[in-house]
Write a protein that holds these residues in place. Structure first.
Motif, PDB file in Angstrom:
ATOM      1  N   SER A   1       3.243   0.670 -11.776  1.00 55.80           N
ATOM      2  CA  SER A   1       2.885  -0.731 -12.034  1.00 55.80           C
ATOM      3  C   SER A   1       3.125  -1.544 -10.765  1.00 55.80           C
ATOM      4  CB  SER A   1       3.756  -1.284 -13.145  1.00 55.80           C
ATOM      5  OG  SER A   1       5.045  -1.511 -12.624  1.00 55.80           O
ATOM      6  N   GLY A   2       2.629  -2.775 -10.778  1.00 54.86           N
ATOM      7  CA  GLY A   2       2.745  -3.617  -9.581  1.00 54.86           C
ATOM      8  C   GLY A   2       4.184  -3.773  -9.115  1.00 54.86           C
ATOM      9  N   GLY A   3       5.082  -4.059 -10.070  1.00 61.15           N
ATOM     10  CA  GLY A   3       6.479  -4.300  -9.692  1.00 61.15           C
ATOM     11  C   GLY A   3       7.123  -3.061  -9.110  1.00 61.15           C
ATOM     12  N   GLN A   4       6.761  -1.906  -9.660  1.00 64.34           N
ATOM     13  CA  GLN A   4       7.351  -0.662  -9.163  1.00 64.34           C
ATOM     14  C   GLN A   4       6.863  -0.373  -7.744  1.00 64.34           C
ATOM     15  OE1 GLN A   4       5.873   1.689 -12.336  1.00 64.34           O
ATOM     16  NE2 GLN A   4       7.655   1.386 -13.621  1.00 64.34           N
ATOM     17  N   LYS A   5       5.560  -0.583  -7.529  1.00 63.75           N
ATOM     18  CA  LYS A   5       5.027  -0.358  -6.180  1.00 63.75           C
ATOM     19  C   LYS A   5       5.743  -1.262  -5.191  1.00 63.75           C
ATOM     20  CE  LYS A   5       0.508  -0.881  -6.763  1.00 63.75           C
ATOM     21  NZ  LYS A   5      -0.933  -0.746  -6.620  1.00 63.75           N
ATOM     22  N   GLN A   6       5.896  -2.520  -5.623  1.00 61.28           N
ATOM     23  CA  GLN A   6       6.477  -3.509  -4.734  1.00 61.28           C
ATOM     24  C   GLN A   6       7.892  -3.081  -4.336  1.00 61.28           C
ATOM     25  OE1 GLN A   6       5.427  -5.421  -2.698  1.00 61.28           O
ATOM     26  NE2 GLN A   6       4.530  -7.109  -3.816  1.00 61.28           N
ATOM     27  N   ARG A   7       8.655  -2.567  -5.302  1.00 57.44           N
ATOM     28  CA  ARG A   7      10.033  -2.181  -4.985  1.00 57.44           C
ATOM     29  C   ARG A   7      10.071  -0.963  -4.072  1.00 57.44           C
ATOM     30  NH1 ARG A   7      12.602  -2.167 -10.794  1.00 57.44           N
ATOM     31  NH2 ARG A   7      10.448  -2.347 -11.485  1.00 57.44           N
ATOM     32  N   ILE A   8       9.111  -0.051  -4.251  1.00 58.00           N
ATOM     33  CA  ILE A   8       9.090   1.102  -3.338  1.00 58.00           C
ATOM     34  C   ILE A   8       8.747   0.636  -1.931  1.00 58.00           C
ATOM     35  CG2 ILE A   8       7.855   3.228  -2.781  1.00 58.00           C
ATOM     36  CD1 ILE A   8       7.739   3.771  -5.764  1.00 58.00           C
ATOM     37  N   ALA A   9       7.834  -0.335  -1.843  1.00 61.35           N
ATOM     38  CA  ALA A   9       7.482  -0.869  -0.526  1.00 61.35           C
ATOM     39  C   ALA A   9       8.697  -1.522   0.121  1.00 61.35           C
ATOM     40  CB  ALA A   9       6.351  -1.880  -0.667  1.00 61.35           C
ATOM     41  N   ILE A  10       9.524  -2.181  -0.708  1.00 68.14           N
ATOM     42  CA  ILE A  10      10.728  -2.806  -0.155  1.00 68.14           C
ATOM     43  C   ILE A  10      11.680  -1.716   0.351  1.00 68.14           C
ATOM     44  CG2 ILE A  10      12.750  -4.214  -0.716  1.00 68.14           C
ATOM     45  CD1 ILE A  10      10.951  -5.690  -2.738  1.00 68.14           C
TER      46      ILE A  10
ATOM     47  N   ALA B   1      15.228 -10.377  -7.032  1.00 70.38           N
ATOM     48  CA  ALA B   1      16.648 -10.031  -6.872  1.00 70.38           C
ATOM     49  C   ALA B   1      16.801  -9.001  -5.761  1.00 70.38           C
ATOM     50  CB  ALA B   1      17.194  -9.477  -8.190  1.00 70.38           C
ATOM     51  N   ALA B   2      15.890  -8.017  -5.727  1.00 75.39           N
ATOM     52  CA  ALA B   2      15.949  -6.981  -4.694  1.00 75.39           C
ATOM     53  C   ALA B   2      15.778  -7.605  -3.310  1.00 75.39           C
ATOM     54  CB  ALA B   2      14.843  -5.955  -4.940  1.00 75.39           C
ATOM     55  N   LEU B   3      14.863  -8.570  -3.224  1.00 79.45           N
ATOM     56  CA  LEU B   3      14.612  -9.182  -1.924  1.00 79.45           C
ATOM     57  C   LEU B   3      15.833  -9.984  -1.472  1.00 79.45           C
ATOM     58  CD1 LEU B   3      10.937 -10.356  -2.354  1.00 79.45           C
ATOM     59  CD2 LEU B   3      11.785  -8.503  -0.966  1.00 79.45           C
TER      60      LEU B   3
ATOM     61  N   ALA C   1      18.373   2.982   0.331  1.00 80.49           N
ATOM     62  CA  ALA C   1      17.260   2.028   0.356  1.00 80.49           C
ATOM     63  C   ALA C   1      16.748   1.772  -1.058  1.00 80.49           C
ATOM     64  CB  ALA C   1      16.136   2.567   1.231  1.00 80.49           C
ATOM     65  N   VAL C   2      16.682   2.835  -1.859  1.00 84.17           N
ATOM     66  CA  VAL C   2      16.159   2.691  -3.214  1.00 84.17           C
ATOM     67  C   VAL C   2      17.067   1.788  -4.027  1.00 84.17           C
ATOM     68  CG1 VAL C   2      15.791   3.942  -5.342  1.00 84.17           C
ATOM     69  CG2 VAL C   2      14.895   4.851  -3.229  1.00 84.17           C
ATOM     70  N   ARG C   3      18.394   1.982  -3.859  1.00 82.88           N
ATOM     71  CA  ARG C   3      19.323   1.134  -4.614  1.00 82.88           C
ATOM     72  C   ARG C   3      19.196  -0.310  -4.156  1.00 82.88           C
ATOM     73  NH1 ARG C   3      23.175   3.970  -7.639  1.00 82.88           N
ATOM     74  NH2 ARG C   3      23.197   6.193  -7.131  1.00 82.88           N
ATOM     75  N   GLU C   4      19.117  -0.505  -2.831  1.00 81.08           N
ATOM     76  CA  GLU C   4      19.020  -1.877  -2.326  1.00 81.08           C
ATOM     77  C   GLU C   4      17.755  -2.549  -2.850  1.00 81.08           C
ATOM     78  OE1 GLU C   4      19.400  -2.716   1.838  1.00 81.08           O
ATOM     79  OE2 GLU C   4      21.067  -1.313   2.040  1.00 81.08           O
ATOM     80  N   ALA C   5      16.719  -1.753  -3.079  1.00 83.91           N
ATOM     81  CA  ALA C   5      15.439  -2.344  -3.498  1.00 83.91           C
ATOM     82  C   ALA C   5      15.354  -2.460  -5.006  1.00 83.91           C
ATOM     83  CB  ALA C   5      14.290  -1.509  -2.983  1.00 83.91           C
ATOM     84  N   ASN C   6      16.477  -2.187  -5.715  1.00 81.74           N
ATOM     85  CA  ASN C   6      16.482  -2.329  -7.174  1.00 81.74           C
ATOM     86  C   ASN C   6      15.512  -1.361  -7.834  1.00 81.74           C
ATOM     87  OD1 ASN C   6      18.233  -3.913  -8.406  1.00 81.74           O
ATOM     88  ND2 ASN C   6      17.051  -5.799  -8.310  1.00 81.74           N
ATOM     89  N   ALA C   7      15.246  -0.242  -7.186  1.00 78.99           N
ATOM     90  CA  ALA C   7      14.240   0.658  -7.747  1.00 78.99           C
ATOM     91  C   ALA C   7      14.895   1.914  -8.308  1.00 78.99           C
ATOM     92  CB  ALA C   7      13.234   1.049  -6.673  1.00 78.99           C
ATOM     93  N   TYR C   8      16.250   1.998  -8.150  1.00 81.70           N
ATOM     94  CA  TYR C   8      16.930   3.236  -8.519  1.00 81.70           C
ATOM     95  C   TYR C   8      16.745   3.547  -9.992  1.00 81.70           C
ATOM     96  CZ  TYR C   8      20.557   6.720  -8.942  1.00 81.70           C
ATOM     97  OH  TYR C   8      21.221   7.888  -9.186  1.00 81.70           O
TER      98      TYR C   8
ATOM     99  N   VAL D   1       0.854  -1.184   0.000  1.00 77.60           N
ATOM    100  CA  VAL D   1       0.000   0.000   0.000  1.00 77.60           C
ATOM    101  C   VAL D   1       0.882   1.223   0.000  1.00 77.60           C
ATOM    102  CG1 VAL D   1      -1.639   1.323   1.326  1.00 77.60           C
ATOM    103  CG2 VAL D   1      -1.842  -1.146   1.210  1.00 77.60           C
ATOM    104  N   LEU D   2       0.710   2.077  -1.003  1.00 75.78           N
ATOM    105  CA  LEU D   2       1.431   3.351  -0.999  1.00 75.78           C
ATOM    106  C   LEU D   2       0.405   4.433  -0.712  1.00 75.78           C
ATOM    107  CD1 LEU D   2       3.723   2.953  -4.118  1.00 75.78           C
ATOM    108  CD2 LEU D   2       4.153   2.295  -1.773  1.00 75.78           C
ATOM    109  N   PHE D   3       0.872   5.534  -0.119  1.00 72.68           N
ATOM    110  CA  PHE D   3      -0.057   6.626   0.177  1.00 72.68           C
ATOM    111  C   PHE D   3       0.061   7.688  -0.903  1.00 72.68           C
ATOM    112  CE2 PHE D   3       0.868   4.510   4.128  1.00 72.68           C
ATOM    113  CZ  PHE D   3      -0.410   4.257   4.578  1.00 72.68           C
ATOM    114  N   GLY D   4      -0.977   8.499  -1.011  1.00 76.25           N
ATOM    115  CA  GLY D   4      -1.033   9.441  -2.127  1.00 76.25           C
ATOM    116  C   GLY D   4      -0.107  10.620  -2.016  1.00 76.25           C
ATOM    117  N   THR D   5       1.201  10.396  -1.798  1.00 77.72           N
ATOM    118  CA  THR D   5       2.146  11.517  -1.806  1.00 77.72           C
ATOM    119  C   THR D   5       3.280  11.155  -2.757  1.00 77.72           C
ATOM    120  OG1 THR D   5       3.496  10.659  -0.033  1.00 77.72           O
ATOM    121  CG2 THR D   5       1.652  12.032   0.610  1.00 77.72           C
ATOM    122  N   THR D   6       4.452  11.767  -2.560  1.00 79.15           N
ATOM    123  CA  THR D   6       5.560  11.487  -3.476  1.00 79.15           C
ATOM    124  C   THR D   6       6.241  10.172  -3.100  1.00 79.15           C
ATOM    125  OG1 THR D   6       7.091  12.620  -2.045  1.00 79.15           O
ATOM    126  CG2 THR D   6       6.011  13.938  -3.723  1.00 79.15           C
ATOM    127  N   ILE D   7       7.105   9.712  -3.995  1.00 76.64           N
ATOM    128  CA  ILE D   7       7.841   8.473  -3.715  1.00 76.64           C
ATOM    129  C   ILE D   7       8.717   8.657  -2.476  1.00 76.64           C
ATOM    130  CG2 ILE D   7       9.601   6.910  -4.608  1.00 76.64           C
ATOM    131  CD1 ILE D   7       8.506   7.299  -7.372  1.00 76.64           C
TER     132      ILE D   7
END
Length: 1268
Positions: free
Chosen positions: A507-516, A546-548, A478-485, A453-459
């Motif tokens: 997209s689903g994968g992007q949300k998931q990486r931000i959550a990570i 891979a991020a996990l 954190a972003v690099r570790e989560a493969n989201a950079y 679940v992401l909230f309606g603000t910025t990344i």
């Protein structure tokens, strides 16, 4: 209904507020007394008027002739102007008092109410935020939001000016009766004898009205349910040409609603007529008895006293009735407060806001579950964990596997202390977690769940929710570790990109990486991964995985996964069964044990031999590298993936539940976003009154009689006024006998007027009620037909969601009747009353009439201002509170995330800030509202003063006689009263006009794809060759997302074409284009070489048999559901049985107690998925279609049912052209042509074996499915 005590309601008031409320009540009480006092002044004034008249009569008898010649005679002994001036000053003084008291009473109460309400809102939201999880299991989220808005608004109403207004009316009642008894107890008792009748008639009337209204609503509810059932299944209705059947069914149910409506209209008007009759009866009795008293006992009873008594008692009795509704809102508030105060007072066993509990300095991360028993508080009888024991050593990764519902996710929730176990204990570093501080415990865990679940603000803000004091470097790490950079840096605003509500822009994968990243930014010692990759497609999964794997290094990690490929690398795998851990070990050890884990792996790999599996593993590993690079490219296609990510059907069963959740929240956000747009759209063309009347043309005889009745009714009040003035004139008659006779005559005339009033009300009610209900019924059925006529893209628009349309049918049509007949009656009534009043008044004294007319704008203006203030008072607050509503909704819907991030306080602060603006504006509004209220109350006093002061001047200067002053005054006042009364009963015309506009707009709207049109060819022999040629398409509601981009594919008679590809690639869309739910944006769809746009629509659809992914059945018998397949004729029972046999469901039906007459329940809920699916197949076969369309017909079924349904489908396909869409590739291997669609184009087609040999897109899809 449970309610809090009256004083309990004010428990959150401070001492200052209590003092303010007491002051307010004092003002209200004083304000209440002013009205009866005015009656006294009025009565004394009448006396001095009558006296002048009597003097005139006495002096006038002797020297009548001289009187005429000498012009005006000053009356000796009476200075009428002086005594009148004095009375005028009394009036002004009373008016000033009312102005002051009214302002204070309302302002003080509103101020205190606003402050208390804000306090209650904060306390309630705080309480909700800190409730244990178990509480949320039993309280639906929607309910909490209604509590926060509606219920607290109800409390606000009850705390506000309602109480003081009730006190004001109550004091009027008391003072009225006290004054009545002081000035004339005999007359008071006589008048009181009538009041029970009045009260009883009012009570009976409201009772009857309530029951009839509820009956009328429930009668319409049936029709409404029919409409809703049909609109929900609109695609099914359209595909099977069921419009005609639907409209007939709806109309049948409308008739009962109509009959109740007529009854209701008649009863309301009869009871209103009776009330009028009783009131006039009371007038007659009072004045007859009053004259009797003045003759028999002239010392104690003068005309003034009679008037004082009469009006004080009448006003007192009425004010009791007016005060009652205010009490009702207090009662409602007490009811609403019950659940809210209860929640605030609830003890909280697991409270994240408390400082209690131990906070160790460091965490190692050794977790142990010892013999834990647990069941969810909302479902006590279902045991989830039954003696579960498990050790997780620090730094190790442990994976939990097992069938759904075996307790895997529950263990993670226990570890986060969302719940406490019933028996056993959970320890962290050897300490029972119940002894630790809740907040500290949760801060040391990072969780990534199945639906991030992401909230309606910025990344960046979303990641910062993991740890408030995170620096930019921390976030970057954190972003690099989560493969989201990679993908974040490609976004135009980078980390400052808004993610949209619930992260809808990603997209689903992007949300998931931000959550990570959010979980990693706290640098937790313990990482919990609950199905973190299950909702992703193969490519995103590899990246997230891979991020996990990066993230797990050096942390204690608990992983839950259904896809076993993701957990082979875990240090320990624990197999769950029935709430216990039955086996532990590595992948290899457990495979050799052949226990739970082994059977799960076998089920997933569809039992292929082990070496195949190993070979596959290499392939999939080799692939995953390419996937990685692909996926990073795919981020450039971000808009496309987002679009699909947002709307695609991910793993089905879950996505359905999610979709409902998502649509709930997104519809909310949409409704806010599109508010502006809607305002523009809602500007319906203005409908002239004649046009609305024309709708009612065929009922003209009813309308004519009704209008005549209201014409007569208009004369009632002026007649009453004339009688009233004449009776006062009687009192200046010196001869007692004449007095008596005249009084009797006028009293009987009063009764007669009452009878006329009763009759006119009755006729009006019956005639307009009948015509109005017939109109409502006609409009409803026409509107429903018009809705069914629209094309599917119209239904996609959320302004035409099912709920909106059903409300439109329910309310709009019934609003319009208020604009037609009864409006006509009201206008006639008003005009008649006004004209008569004006003529009479001008005839008797034109000077005074002009004076009064000059005052009317002030009177009406005052009332208008008060109405406006009330309306403005509510609407502004609503919009301001929407913001806090949005925050509370977002917080409560994603409560688990908020709690696991320990961010309750952040959201609580946000909520409080959002309340500040409406709170401040409400504080400013209180005095404004108070002043407008007081003005409306005070102005009549000032007007009275002016009128009578001027009247006395006219009398003194012989311009008129005192009887005429009264006559003019009462005619105009009564006419105004009648208009006010009738307009208050008038339905809101503006609303009715808008509703009529909306309905007419709907009736005139002809869609591009019109099912009611007869145009187009109907070929005699249709073979069933289908071709899509260079088709381009986008959904009208999302024009920027191209779905089909040059689709070319064809299938000839008797062949089976299978369409495969990722979600959102346009497979289902192509079937919808063939059904002509939509028209293609470019290119053509051919049937037997003819463009489908040139064919007759109903004929085209009757050639196609559709079985969709979620078949919708109607709430009727199985036979009727199967017969629905062909609505152009009556389908015989033999054909039904035959279709059921081919659909492989005949045996099942024959075993049912009622066989084919079994009802399937709403949307077919009495049947399982497989049974529904087979009935849907039978329904499609009954029409003997040339082309069979199967849209994921088996995807929602379990393996058993799937086999049976698949067999039925294979039967059905014989000899027909067939287009199949399926995700499960096993179901399409035997198709004649398989077409792979990507990005809206066919990338390759051929037979299964050919495509496998190509090693292209199809091969990749097959492999992706098999390896998982």
């Amino acid at each position: 209904m449970k309610a809090v005590g009256f004083f309990q309601l004010f428990r959150y008031a401070t001492c200052l507020e209590v003092l303010m409320m007491v002051l307010g009540l004092g003002c209200a009480a004083l304000h209440g007394i002013t009205l009866p006092i005015m009656c006294v002044v009025f009565g004394q004034m009448t006396d001095s008027f009558v006296l002048s008249g009597q003097q005139l009569n006495l002096t006038g008898l002797g020297n009548f002739s001289t009187n005429l010649s000498s012009g005006c005679v000053a009356i000796p002994g009476i200075d009428i102007e002086a005594s009148m001036s004095q009375h005028a000053y009394y009036f002004v003084a009373l008016g000033a008092a009312v102005l002051l008291l009214g302002t204070f009473q309302v302002t003080l109460f509103l101020l205190t109410a606003t402050r208390q309400t804000k306090r209650i809102r904060e306390k309630y939201f705080h309480a909700v935020l800190h409730q244990p999880m178990a509480w949320f299991d039993t309280h639906p989220i929607g309910e909490l939001n209604t509590r926060l808005t509606d219920d607290i608004n109800t409390i606000n109403d009850g705390l506000g000016d309602k109480i003081c207004i009730f006190v004001q009316f109550f004091c009027t009642f008391l003072a009225g009766f006290i004054i009545g008894f002081i000035y004339g107890w005999k007359l008071t008792l006589v008048i009181m004898s009538v009041s029970p009748l009045l009260a009883a008639s009012a009570a009976v009337w409201s009772k009857i009205l309530a029951t009839l209204t509820s009956k009328e609503l429930s009668a319409y509810a049936k029709a409404g349910a029919v409409a809703e059932e049909i609109l929900v299944a609109i695609r099914t209705v359209v595909a099977f040409n069921g419009q005609q059947k639907a409209a007939e069914k709806y109309e049948k149910n409308l008739i009962t609603a109509k009959d109740f409506g007529v009854k209701k209209a008649v009863t309301t008007n009869v009871s209103m007529g009776l009330t009028q009759f009783f009131i006039f009866g009371a007038y007659a009795l009072a004045f007859w008895y009053g004259t009797k008293l003045t003759v028999d006992d002239p010392v104690n009873y003068s005309i003034g006293k009679v008037i004082i008594v009469f009006f004080s008692v009448m006003i007192g009795a009425f004010s009791l009735g007016q005060g009652a509704p205010n009490l009702e809102s207090v009662a409602k508030a007490r009811g609403a407060a019950y659940s809210i105060y209860n929640t605030i007072d609830m003890p909280r066993p697991i409270d994240s806001s408390s400082e209690e509990g131990y906070k160790p300095d460091s965490v190692r991360g050794d977790i142990e579950f010892r013999n834990v028993h647990f069941s969810y508080p909302s479902r006590k009888d279902v045991k989830i964990l039954q003696g579960m024991s498990l050790k997780v050593p620090h730094g190790k990764t442990i994976a939990l596997v097992g069938a759904s519902g075996c307790g895997k996710s529950t263990t993670i929730q226990l570890l986060q202390r969302f719940y406490d176990p019933e028996a056993g204990e959970v320890t962290l570093d050897g300490r029972d977690i119940r002894s630790l501080n809740v907040r500290w415990l949760r801060e040391n865990m990072g969780i990534v769940s199945q639906e991030p679940v992401l909230f309606g603000t910025t990344i960046a803000e979303n990641i910062r929710y993991g740890r408030e004091d995170a620096t930019d470097q921390d976030i970057d790490r954190a972003v690099r570790e989560a493969n989201a950079y990679e993908f974040i840096s490609k976004l135009p605003d980078g980390l400052n990109t808004m993610v949209g509500e619930r992260g809808a822009q990603l997209s689903g994968g992007q949300k998931q990486r931000i959550a990570i990243a959010r979980a990693l930014v706290k640098n937790p010692k313990i990482l919990l991964l609950d199905e973190a990759t299950s909702a992703l497609d193969t490519q995103s999964e590899a990246i997230v995985q891979a991020a996990l794997d990066k993230a797990r290094a050096g942390r204690t990690t608990i992983v839950i996964a259904h896809r076993l490929s993701t957990i082979r690398t875990a240090d320990v795998i624990a197999g769950f069964k029935d709430g216990e851990v039955v086996e532990q070990g590595t992948h290899g050890e457990l495979m050799s044990k052949k226990g739970v884990y082994h059977s799960l792996v076998m089920q997933q790999t569809a039992g292929r031999s082990a070496d195949d599996e190993a070979a596959d593993e290499n392939v999939s590993e080799g692939e995953s590298l390419d996937d990685l690079s692909d996926a990073e490219h795919s981020d450039d296609l971000m808009d496309v993936t987002t679009a699909n990510g947002g709307f695609a059907r991910s793993s089905l069963r879950r996505s359905i539940s999610l979709r409902s959740k998502r649509s709930r929240s997104s519809s909310k956000s949409k409704s806010k976003r599109t508010n502006k747009a809607e305002k523009e759209e809602e500007s319906v063309p203005d409908v002239p009154f004649s046009r609305i009347l024309a709708l009612n043309k065929s009922e003209w005889p009813y309308l004519l009689v009704g209008t005549l009745a209201s014409f007569v009714g208009g004369g009632v009040y002026p007649a009453v006024a004339i009688l009233f003035a004449k009776i006062i004139g009687v009192f200046s008659e010196p001869d007692p006998e004449v007095k008596r006779q005249k009084a009797l005559m006028f009293s009987l005339l009063f009764l007669l007027v009452g009878a006329v009033a009763f009759l006119t009300f009755f006729f009006q009610g019956y005639m307009f009620g009948k015509s109005g209900e017939i109109l409502t019924m006609r409009l409803r059925s026409q509107a429903f037909k018009a809705i069914l006529r629209q094309d599917i893209s119209w239904f996609d628009d959320h302004n035409n969601a099912v709920g909106v349309l059903t409300t439109k049918l329910a309310t709009d049509a019934s609003l319009v009747k208020g604009a037609a007949g009864s409006r006509l009656g009201l206008a006639t009534n008003t005009i008649c009353a006004l004209v008569i009043a004006m003529i009479v008044a001008f005839f008797h004294s034109w000077q005074l009439t002009l004076m009064i007319l000059a005052c009317t704008p002030i009177l009406t203006g005052a009332n208008f201002i008060q109405m406006r203030a009330m309306a403005g008072h509510t609407s502004k607050d609503q919009s301001a509170l929407e913001m806090s509503g949005r925050i509370s909704t977002e917080t409560v819907e994603n409560f688990k995330t908020v709690v696991s991030l320990t961010k309750e306080d952040v959201f609580f602060r946000k909520f409080n800030d959002s309340l500040n603006k409406p709170y401040r504006s409400a504080l400013c509004k209180a005095p404004i509202y108070g002043i407008t209220f007081a003005l409306a109350q005070a102005i009549p006093y000032f007007v009275n003063a002016a009128v009578f002061r001027f009247g006395s001047w006219l009398i003194a200067h012989c311009h008129t006689q005192f009887e005429n002053v009264f006559l003019v005054f009462s005619v105009i006042v009564f006419a105004a009263m009648s208009i006010g009364q009738s307009s208050s009963f008038a339905p809101d015309f503006a609303k009715a006009k808008a509703a009529a506009g909306r309905i007419l707009a709907l009736l005139e709207k002809t869609p591009e794809i019109d099912i009611y049109s007869e145009a187009g060819d109907k070929p005699i022999n249709f073979k069933g060759d289908i071709e899509f040629r260079d088709v381009h398409f986008f959904y009208p509601t999302r024009p920027n997302i191209k779905i089909l981009q040059g689709l070319n594919v064809s299938v000839t008679q008797g062949q089976t074409l299978a369409l495969v590809g990722g979600s959102g690639c346009g497979k289902s869309t192509s079937i919808q284009l063939l059904e002509r739910f939509y028209n293609p944006a470019g290119g053509q769809v051919f049937a037997d070489g003819m463009d489908t746009r040139g064919l007759n629509l109903a004929w085209l659809r009757s050639q196609l048999g559709l079985v969709s992914q979620e078949p919708i059945l109607f709430d009727c018998t199985i036979t009727e559901n199967i017969q629905y397949g062909d609505n152009s004729r009556v389908v015989s029972q033999e054909e039904v049985v035959e279709a059921a046999i081919s659909a492989n469901i005949h045996n099942f039906i024959s075993d049912l107690p009622e066989k084919y007459n079994t009802r399937v329940g709403d949307k077919g809920t009495q049947l399982s998925g497989g049974q529904k699916q087979r009935i849907a197949i039978a329904r499609a076969l009954v029409r003997k279609p040339k082309v069979l369309l199967l849209d994921e017909a088996t995807s929602a079924l379990d393996t058993e049912s799937e086999k049976i349904v698949q067999k039925a489908l294979d039967e059905a396909r014989k000899g027909r052209t067939c287009i199949v869409i399926a995700h499960r590739l096993t179901t399409v291997q035997n198709a004649d042509i398989i077409a792979v669609i990507q990005n809206g184009q066919v990338v390759e087609q051929g037979m299964h074996s050919e495509l496998m040999a190509k090693h292209g897109a199809y091969y990749a899809l097959v492999n992706a499915q098999v390896s998982h």
